[in-house]
Structure formats: C-alpha cells, structure tokens
Design a protein around this motif. Structure first.
Motif, PDB file in Angstrom:
ATOM      1  N   PHE A   4       0.686  -1.189   0.059  1.00  0.00           N
ATOM      2  CA  PHE A   4      -0.044   0.035  -0.027  1.00  0.00           C
ATOM      3  C   PHE A   4       0.980   1.276   0.347  1.00  0.00           C
ATOM      4  O   PHE A   4       0.513   2.215  -0.673  1.00  0.00           O
ATOM      5  N   ASP A   5       1.923   1.289   0.851  1.00  0.00           N
ATOM      6  CA  ASP A   5       3.058   2.354   0.654  1.00  0.00           C
ATOM      7  C   ASP A   5       3.430   2.713  -0.896  1.00  0.00           C
ATOM      8  O   ASP A   5       3.515   3.828  -1.193  1.00  0.00           O
ATOM      9  N   GLU A  11       2.084   8.158  -6.844  1.00  0.00           N
ATOM     10  CA  GLU A  11       1.793   9.559  -7.378  1.00  0.00           C
ATOM     11  C   GLU A  11       2.807  10.620  -7.120  1.00  0.00           C
ATOM     12  O   GLU A  11       3.447  11.485  -8.158  1.00  0.00           O
ATOM     13  N   GLN A  12       3.392  10.496  -5.867  1.00  0.00           N
ATOM     14  CA  GLN A  12       4.567  11.584  -5.488  1.00  0.00           C
ATOM     15  C   GLN A  12       5.785  11.125  -6.339  1.00  0.00           C
ATOM     16  O   GLN A  12       6.489  11.916  -6.660  1.00  0.00           O
ATOM     17  N   GLY A  16       7.510  13.637  -9.487  1.00  0.00           N
ATOM     18  CA  GLY A  16       9.063  13.863  -9.154  1.00  0.00           C
ATOM     19  C   GLY A  16       9.768  13.361 -10.337  1.00  0.00           C
ATOM     20  O   GLY A  16      10.600  14.254 -11.127  1.00  0.00           O
ATOM     21  N   GLU A  17       9.563  12.198 -10.850  1.00  0.00           N
ATOM     22  CA  GLU A  17      10.156  11.830 -12.104  1.00  0.00           C
ATOM     23  C   GLU A  17       9.706  12.722 -13.224  1.00  0.00           C
ATOM     24  O   GLU A  17      10.633  13.061 -14.118  1.00  0.00           O
TER      25      GLU A  17
END
Length: 133
Positions: A4-5, A11-12, A16-17
């Motif tokens: 789940f992490d 999305e984060q 960033g990429e």
C-alpha cells in the motif's frame, strides 16, 4: 503495508520523475533557443558595426585629398569612429558595457553623418532584410 505504501507514494514518485524529465527537456530546449537568439543578435550587431566601419573607411579615403579646416574636423570625427569600431569587443559576448559602447558608436556615426550632410536614417540590403539605423 509495503504494497500500500508503494501505491500511495506512486503519485509522488511519478510527479518527481515527471518534473525531472520536464526540467531536463526544458533546459535542453532553452539552451538551443538561447544559442539561436544569441547568434541572430550577434549577426545583427556585427552587420551594423561592419557597416559603420565600411562607411567611415570609405569617407576617410574620399576626404584624404582635401586639406581645408572643415575636412580636418570631419577626418578627426571619422578617425574617432574608426577607432571606436576597432576597439569594440567582438570576441567577448559577456562584456558588460557592450550596449553602452554600441550606443556611443551609434552616436558618433550620427555625428559624422551630420558633419557630412548625410541622412543617418538609411536602409541597406534587400526589401526583406534591411538594416536600419
């Protein structure tokens, strides 16, 4: 919990990429556009300065044979213009007084034109690509 992490942080991570890829692409495009713009501006200034030098050298040759006082003043002004153009820093694009020196040369050119009774507002070249001072 790790599964789940990964989903929650995806999305984060993708943001960033994407930012990094966009930044790299924008930097590359900006450098290319900056190079083109710099080359164009350099060519314009070079053409303008070259025109001033050719003008001054031609008039210098034409006035050499006359030795009266009026022509002496014109010759000094032409010599000054030629000297200013020859000292212009062609090879140093980071010269901090480039615009200031260019304005001084333009002013001297207008002064010489006034002394010679020549309009300093003339066009050179073809209709599409004319150089106006």
């Amino acid at each position: 919990a790790d599964l789940f992490d990964g989903i929650v942080l995806a999305e984060q991570r993708f943001h960033g990429e994407g930012y990094q890829e966009g930044f790299a692409e924008g930097s590359h495009a900006g450098r290319a556009e900056g190079r083109r713009y710099g080359a164009l501006q350099g060519a314009r200034i070079g053409s303008e300065i070259g025109c001033y030098l050719g003008f001054a050298l031609t008039w210098h040759c034409l006035l050499q044979k006359c030795t009266d006082e009026k022509n002496s003043k014109k010759m000094r002004a032409l010599d000054s213009l030629i000297g200013m153009v020859q000292k212009f820093p062609y090879e140093d694009p980071t010269y901090d007084k480039l615009q200031e020196d260019l304005e001084k040369i333009r002013g001297k050119f207008k002064q010489v034109c006034s002394m010679l009774n020549i309009q300093s507002d003339f066009r050179m070249g073809t209709e599409k690509s004319s150089l106006t001072f």
